[in-house]
Design an enzyme around this catalytic site. Structure first.
Site, mmCIF file in Angstrom:
data_model
loop_
_atom_site.group_PDB
_atom_site.id
_atom_site.type_symbol
_atom_site.label_atom_id
_atom_site.label_comp_id
_atom_site.label_asym_id
_atom_site.label_seq_id
_atom_site.Cartn_x
_atom_site.Cartn_y
_atom_site.Cartn_z
ATOM 1 C CE1 TYR A 135 -3.126 -3.065 1.048
ATOM 2 C CE2 TYR A 135 -4.497 -1.157 0.598
ATOM 3 C CZ TYR A 135 -4.365 -2.515 0.752
ATOM 4 O OH TYR A 135 -5.461 -3.329 0.601
ATOM 5 C CE LYS A 187 3.417 -18.450 0.734
ATOM 6 N NZ LYS A 187 2.588 -19.679 0.790
ATOM 7 C CG ASP A 221 -0.441 -20.674 2.182
ATOM 8 O OD1 ASP A 221 0.070 -20.328 3.266
ATOM 9 O OD2 ASP A 221 0.161 -21.389 1.353
ATOM 10 C CG ASP A 245 -7.601 -5.552 1.585
ATOM 11 O OD1 ASP A 245 -8.632 -5.041 2.075
ATOM 12 O OD2 ASP A 245 -7.455 -5.803 0.376
ATOM 13 C CG ASP A 249 -13.088 -8.324 2.114
ATOM 14 O OD1 ASP A 249 -12.974 -7.426 2.973
ATOM 15 O OD2 ASP A 249 -13.437 -8.098 0.937
HETATM 16 C C1 IPM Z 1 -10.474 -1.911 3.047
HETATM 17 C C2 IPM Z 1 -10.659 -1.619 1.576
HETATM 18 C C3 IPM Z 1 -9.553 -0.695 1.127
HETATM 19 C C4 IPM Z 1 -8.237 -1.415 1.314
HETATM 20 C C5 IPM Z 1 -9.699 -0.191 -0.320
HETATM 21 C C6 IPM Z 1 -11.045 0.449 -0.554
HETATM 22 C C7 IPM Z 1 -8.600 0.746 -0.703
HETATM 23 O O1 IPM Z 1 -10.698 -2.777 0.840
HETATM 24 O O2 IPM Z 1 -10.586 -0.967 3.848
HETATM 25 O O3 IPM Z 1 -10.248 -3.066 3.383
HETATM 26 O O4 IPM Z 1 -7.770 -2.115 0.418
HETATM 27 O O5 IPM Z 1 -7.659 -1.266 2.372
HETATM 28 MN MN MN Z 2 -10.549 -4.571 2.013
#
Ligand code: IPM
Ligand code: MN
Length: 350
Positions: A135, A187, A221, A245, A249
């Site tokens: 990032y 990793k 992984d 990140d 999710d």
């Molecule tokens: C998050 C989002 C962001 C990230 C994006 C929107 C830049 O996915 O906050 O997890 O990748 O950090």
């Molecule tokens: Mn994200």
């Protein structure tokens, strides 16, 4: 009194933020807190109208608040990357929000796609480093558009950045006091520079200052595999930006979906920003059908970080009660209630 900057943002952001503020008002009235809000119209609409994403003057103003409460960023008419980089990532970098704290907690009554797993098994926290790694934006494209083009995107990890994240994670694990186990997700078998640094720092700091915390390691992984198969193995996971990140999710899904997942972008020494981690859900905009619990949970995290733990706990308990006894689902349009009604229920059960 706390000064809060409110950035409702795009899509359904304003709808869920409205519910979050409603709950914050109710809990602060009842507990003698005073919250003073200042709204900012940052987001896709403003960008399309004026070309501005985050004016420097606004950024300077944001530094003066006690916390920032964000709805969602993302607009169907704005090219991907502009708002993400110009607003969300810029705020993370400029305000040095070096921790992204993402609890993965399945509340009673909430459905998880994991078979035979319940609230007892799904209860851990991810501490994601939030200012470095890929990032950081190091790299570039050479000979773009030709057959000989080269694209390089490097991961930047500094001892300082890694160490402050690890220390936060150790402290958090100790304060949480549940499993007293911190898992480094990395990793080391392939990313032998970056995770060499992470791993050495992890054990050095752990040995020196956190002997009471069990140190554990899992490759990324394997981490996602265990998150599905044995989520009960995790207490706190600490990891670098991109891995964090991705795994969060998955974390959001196993805790019941984006409608309920909240997160904080934290600078422990400065102003922090709290948000529902789902996006702006443009197709549901204005329909009063999306789940506000993630935004309400983010508001609770904000109070917790400000030191108002009792108020934060009251909100979380009410969310849990509403999940367990009222809502049919956490999905937009299927909750059995409107966005507004879910907010009302949380207030009624505070
Ligand atoms: C998050 C989002 C962001 C990230 C994006 C929107 C830049 O996915 O906050 O997890 O990748 O950090
Ligand atoms: Mn994200």
């Amino acid at each position: 009194m706390y000064k809060i900057a409110v950035l409702p943002g795009d899509g359904t952001g304003p709808e869920v933020v409205r519910e979050g503020l409603k709950v914050l008002d109710a809990v602060s009235d009842a507990n003698g807190l005073k919250l003073d809000y200042t709204q900012y119209d940052l987001g896709g609409e403003r960008y399309l109208r004026t070309g501005e994403v985050l004016p420097d003057s606004v950024l300077e103003e944001l530094r003066q608040f006690d916390a920032i409460y964000l709805g969602a960023i993302g607009h169907p008419d704005v090219k991907p990357g502009i708002l993400e980089k110009g607003l969300l990532l810029r705020l993370r970098f400029e305000l040095d929000l070096y921790i992204n704290l993402r609890p993965v907690k399945l509340y009673p009554g909430v459905e998880t796609p994991l078979k035979d797993k319940g609230p007892k098994e799904i209860d851990f926290v991810v501490v994601r480093e939030n200012t470095e790694g890929q990032y950081a934006g190091a790299g570039g494209i050479l000979r773009k558009g030709t057959k000989h083009e080269i694209a390089i995107q490097e991961s930047v990890c500094t001892r300082m950045g890694v160490e402050r994240c690890l220390r936060y994670a150790f402290e958090y694990t100790r304060r949480r006091n549940m499993g007293n186990k911190l898992t480094l997700c990395g990793k080391t078998n392939v990313l032998t520079y970056v995770f060499d640094l992470w791993e050495r720092a992890f054990h050095e700091i752990g040995k020196q200052d956190y002997a009471d915390i069990t140190r554990d390691y899992a490759h990324v992984d394997a981490t996602v595999m265990w998150m599905v198969k044995n989520p009960e193995w995790f207490d706190v996971i600490v990891t670098e930006n991109m891995f964090g990140d991705i795994i969060t999710d998955l974390g959001a899904m196993i805790q019941g979906g984006m409608g309920i997942a909240a997160g904080g972008n934290i600078n422990p020494e400065g102003v922090s920003m709290f948000e529902p981690i789902g996006g702006s859900a443009p197709k549901y905009t204005g329909q009063n059908v999306v789940n506000p619990l993630a935004a309400i949970g983010a508001a609770a995290m904000m109070l917790d970080t400000l030191g108002e733990t009792a108020c934060a706990r009251r909100i979380e308990k009410s969310i849990m009660h509403v999940c367990a006894t009222h809502m049919k689902s956490q999905a937009a349009g299927k909750m059995g209630y409107s966005t507004q009604e879910v907010g009302d229920l949380v207030i009624k059960n505070l």
